[in-house]
Design an enzyme around this catalytic site. Structure first.
Site, PDB file in Angstrom:
ATOM      1  N   LEU A 137       0.837  -1.198   0.000  1.00 41.78           N
ATOM      2  CA  LEU A 137       0.000   0.000   0.000  1.00 41.78           C
ATOM      3  C   LEU A 137       0.871   1.248   0.000  1.00 41.78           C
ATOM      4  O   LEU A 137       0.545   2.264  -0.620  1.00 41.78           O
ATOM      5  CB  LEU A 137      -0.912  -0.014   1.234  1.00 41.78           C
ATOM      6  CG  LEU A 137      -1.879   1.151   1.397  1.00 41.78           C
ATOM      7  CD1 LEU A 137      -2.933   1.116   0.299  1.00 41.78           C
ATOM      8  CD2 LEU A 137      -2.548   1.108   2.770  1.00 41.78           C
ATOM      9  N   ALA A 138       2.012   1.177   0.712  1.00 36.52           N
ATOM     10  CA  ALA A 138       2.951   2.303   0.794  1.00 36.52           C
ATOM     11  C   ALA A 138       4.312   1.776   1.210  1.00 36.52           C
ATOM     12  O   ALA A 138       4.436   0.682   1.774  1.00 36.52           O
ATOM     13  CB  ALA A 138       2.446   3.339   1.805  1.00 36.52           C
ATOM     14  N   SER A 141      10.998   4.907   4.519  1.00 33.84           N
ATOM     15  CA  SER A 141      12.388   4.594   4.862  1.00 33.84           C
ATOM     16  C   SER A 141      12.481   3.547   5.961  1.00 33.84           C
ATOM     17  O   SER A 141      13.477   2.837   6.066  1.00 33.84           O
ATOM     18  CB  SER A 141      13.118   5.867   5.312  1.00 33.84           C
ATOM     19  OG  SER A 141      12.475   6.430   6.441  1.00 33.84           O
ATOM     20  N   ILE A 142      11.432   3.422   6.801  1.00 31.53           N
ATOM     21  CA  ILE A 142      11.456   2.492   7.929  1.00 31.53           C
ATOM     22  C   ILE A 142      10.732   1.189   7.614  1.00 31.53           C
ATOM     23  O   ILE A 142      11.188   0.105   7.973  1.00 31.53           O
ATOM     24  CB  ILE A 142      10.808   3.140   9.175  1.00 31.53           C
ATOM     25  CG1 ILE A 142      11.549   4.412   9.572  1.00 31.53           C
ATOM     26  CG2 ILE A 142      10.787   2.163  10.356  1.00 31.53           C
ATOM     27  CD1 ILE A 142      12.959   4.180  10.049  1.00 31.53           C
ATOM     28  N   ALA A 143       9.592   1.289   6.942  1.00 32.52           N
ATOM     29  CA  ALA A 143       8.739   0.105   6.799  1.00 32.52           C
ATOM     30  C   ALA A 143       7.980   0.103   5.480  1.00 32.52           C
ATOM     31  O   ALA A 143       7.950   1.107   4.752  1.00 32.52           O
ATOM     32  CB  ALA A 143       7.759   0.037   7.966  1.00 32.52           C
ATOM     33  N   GLN A 144       7.371  -1.036   5.219  1.00 30.38           N
ATOM     34  CA  GLN A 144       6.494  -1.212   4.071  1.00 30.38           C
ATOM     35  C   GLN A 144       5.124  -1.618   4.603  1.00 30.38           C
ATOM     36  O   GLN A 144       5.033  -2.402   5.555  1.00 30.38           O
ATOM     37  CB  GLN A 144       7.068  -2.282   3.150  1.00 30.38           C
ATOM     38  CG  GLN A 144       6.445  -2.329   1.776  1.00 30.38           C
ATOM     39  CD  GLN A 144       7.413  -2.895   0.743  1.00 30.38           C
ATOM     40  OE1 GLN A 144       8.372  -2.237   0.367  1.00 30.38           O
ATOM     41  NE2 GLN A 144       7.185  -4.119   0.314  1.00 30.38           N
ATOM     42  N   LYS A 160       2.357  -3.617   9.024  1.00 25.01           N
ATOM     43  CA  LYS A 160       3.549  -2.781   8.847  1.00 25.01           C
ATOM     44  C   LYS A 160       4.784  -3.658   9.053  1.00 25.01           C
ATOM     45  O   LYS A 160       4.965  -4.234  10.128  1.00 25.01           O
ATOM     46  CB  LYS A 160       3.514  -1.636   9.858  1.00 25.01           C
ATOM     47  CG  LYS A 160       4.581  -0.585   9.688  1.00 25.01           C
ATOM     48  CD  LYS A 160       4.317   0.572  10.651  1.00 25.01           C
ATOM     49  CE  LYS A 160       5.328   1.676  10.501  1.00 25.01           C
ATOM     50  NZ  LYS A 160       5.059   2.806  11.435  1.00 25.01           N
ATOM     51  N   ASP A 305       4.386  14.169  15.444  1.00 21.45           N
ATOM     52  CA  ASP A 305       4.639  14.254  14.004  1.00 21.45           C
ATOM     53  C   ASP A 305       3.319  14.289  13.244  1.00 21.45           C
ATOM     54  O   ASP A 305       2.987  13.370  12.491  1.00 21.45           O
ATOM     55  CB  ASP A 305       5.488  13.045  13.569  1.00 21.45           C
ATOM     56  CG  ASP A 305       6.066  13.220  12.170  1.00 21.45           C
ATOM     57  OD1 ASP A 305       6.067  14.355  11.668  1.00 21.45           O
ATOM     58  OD2 ASP A 305       6.510  12.222  11.571  1.00 21.45           O
TER      59      ASP A 305
END
Length: 591
Positions: A137-138, A141-144, A160, A305
């Site tokens: 889905l996205a 830099s940290i996860a897919q 995630k 954030d």
């Protein structure tokens, strides 16, 4: 689970979304310290050349720095985002560019994700999930991110998955940054940056980013706290969440980032969507700010954030906050200072606001504080005029804009600001990306006043509840205990010199105090009995006698809240008299 009545109609069709580019083999970055140092030497040499030729270009300087961090990638992107907090020490243009830092991440193969999920959860992915979409889905830099359905409960979820090899890559980057910072410290370069605190912040970020259990815990806490605000937070499925895998409720809504993009391209389409979903952009914008205030001042746990990608819009002016990997809280004194600072701004008392802002400074150098305070007050006054002037850019009118002017003054005088305050400022700046589209003509003073009214009402309701009354008496008890353990020993030390000269007087005072104590104790019992008679008669009915009943009937009715004040005052009087008596007995009479 989110109620269906809050699920909005789509704003962007799924088939029109840009798909994540997946590569079969991820490249491994290996940057040497020599290359990094050489890259920065070239960067600063170009800055010096522009200054020498009298063609300085701060915007170009800022863009080049952002591109360097993007080139390095990995943990350097996080480092640049943290440096963007230093609005007190870096030019505004540099901070603005560093806030834009994003790592253009490509996706990794599904088989790699499958291996990570099965390793972390200890079972086959086909047994845990149904309809697991192999197309991400996205990717970041940290996860897919993937979508799936939990097999047992048939609940749509988001999965995630941490990027492979991330821990080693981040550790390598962090070691390089530590070495570079030690080099700067050894040369005594930019010591006002508080490099030690900078490294501490990086290490904390490193720990939290590489363990999704932190995010799971933060999300659960925020979910409980934000219920009272009618702000939704996705449910975490703890059974399926580990260090490198996080499973949470899937939310059908409209990302604020999609809303903002569509608003700039097709205003008519956005207006139609707002009409269909009963969406008032002004109300949502103000509620986002009010929610952040409540998170900071009342819950002491806030989303750090709040960029548009972490806000999901629903029907009927509701919204969802996601991605709680970065949250913040404040130490008690700093939180009180920040609340007083916001209140002073709302009241238009800019000299007081400047006083409180100065308290955010750490390791303040030898500077003319009265002059700086006066300059800050003038800066707040200028912001006040701008905030109520129509047609000006949102950034000059927002609460973040109020901080910009005074942080420029701190920058000129090289005054470092507390990291916790800067983290709040980052959250406000991130939220500005959404609010400036929702309420471009915002009246910050009105928003602050609205929050003050709502906070006072919530505090009053909370204090009238039984647990609030109990907490009030506990606070009094804590204050007396602090007096006994912290202040009382110092008083004893100072009174020892008079030990031999005031004994006769002390003896008289002890006798008087003891009689007063007895009188106050009897009075308090009588007052408490009367309070129960008027408001909780059922408790004392079995012991009530006719004579006392006739006497109490002569006492006029007193409201519940006033009774609490009377009881607290009498109780505090008793504690003070008792403490004074103990002091005199132990020190003056040597008991």
């Amino acid at each position: 689970m989110l109620k269906k009545k809050y699920i909005p109609t789509p704003l962007i069709e799924k088939k029109k979304r840009k798909k994540v580019k997946v590569v079969e083999k991820l490249e491994t970055r290996r940057l040497s310290l020599y290359y990094i140092v050489w890259r920065f030497i070239l960067y600063f040499a170009e800055i010096l050349f522009r200054r020498f030729t009298r063609r300085p270009d701060i915007q170009k300087t800022a863009v080049q720095l952002r591109k360097i961090f993007e080139e390095f990638g990995g943990f350097w992107v996080k480092t640049g985002q943290i440096l963007a907090l230093r609005t007190d020490l870096l030019p505004e243009e540099v901070c603005d560019e560093l806030r834009k830092l994003q790592y253009e991440a490509v996706g990794f193969p599904f088989e790699v994700a499958r291996s990570i999920i099965e390793s972390e959860l200890g079972d086959s992915i086909d047994k845990i999930f149904d309809n697991f979409d192999e197309q991400p889905l996205a990717a970041a830099s940290i996860a897919q991110i993937y979508t799936a359905v939990l097999a047992k409960k048939q609940i749509p979820v988001v999965v995630k998955v941490m990027r492979p090899g991330l821990e080693k890559a981040f550790e390598r980057d962090l070691d390089l940054i530590r070495t570079l910072v030690k080099f700067l410290i050894s040369l005594n370069i930019a010591t006002y940056f508080c490099w030690g605190d900078f490294i501490d912040e990086l290490e904390r970020t490193f720990r939290e980013e590489l363990d999704f259990r932190y995010e799971a815990s933060n999300t659960c806490r925020m979910r409980d706290l934000l219920k009272t605000q009618k702000v939704y937070v996705p449910k975490i499925y703890q059974k399926y969440s580990q260090r490198r895998v996080l499973v949470m409720e899937y939310i059908e809504g409209v990302l604020m980032s999609d809303y903002v993009k569509t608003l700039t391209r097709d205003t008519a389409k956005v207006r139609e969507w707002e009409r269909e979903n009963n969406f008032d952009r002004r109300k949502v914008g103000e509620n986002l700010i009010l929610s952040l205030f409540q998170q900071i001042f009342e819950h002491n746990l806030y989303h750090a954030d709040l960029h548009p990608g972490n806000i999901i819009l629903l029907r009927n002016n509701r919204f969802v906050l996601i991605d709680h990997g970065s949250v913040g809280s404040l130490e008690g004194e700093l939180r009180a200072t920040y609340l007083n600072y916001i209140n002073a701004l709302g009241e238009g008392d800019f000299s007081k606001a400047a006083d409180y802002f100065c308290r955010f400074g750490v390791d303040i150098p030898k500077v003319n504080i009265p002059k700086i305070r006066s300059e800050m007050a003038r800066g707040f006054t200028t912001w006040s005029v701008k905030s109520q002037t129509k047609g000006l850019p949102y950034g000059e009118k927002s609460l973040g804009g109020a901080s910009k002017g005074v942080t420029d003054i701190a920058f000129i005088n090289q005054i470092p600001i507390n990291w916790s305050f800067l983290k709040i400022t980052r959250s406000l700046f991130a939220l500005d990306g959404s609010v400036q589209c929702l309420v471009p003509d915002i009246d910050t003073f009105e928003v602050i006043r609205n929050y003050q009214k709502q906070a006072k009402r919530r505090t009053l309701i909370k204090n009238l509840r039984p647990e609030g009354v109990l907490g009030f008496f506990n606070q009094i008890s804590d204050a007396v205990n602090q007096y006994n353990y912290l202040i009382l020993p110092e008083i004893r030390k100072r009174t020892m010199a008079y030990e031999l000269t005031v004994n006769p007087f002390a003896l008289s005072m002890v006798v008087i105090l003891r009689r007063l104590l007895f009188f106050v104790l009897i009075s308090e019992l009588g007052i408490f009995y009367t309070f129960l008679y008027q408001h909780h008669f059922g408790i004392i009915q079995p012991i009530n006698i006719k004579i006392i009943d006739e006497i109490i009937r002569q006492i006029p009715y007193i409201p519940y809240l006033e009774w609490l004040g009377i009881l607290a005052t009498v109780g505090l009087t008793f504690q003070v008299l008792l403490t004074c008596s103990v002091i005199l007995e132990r020190k003056e009479l040597n008991v």
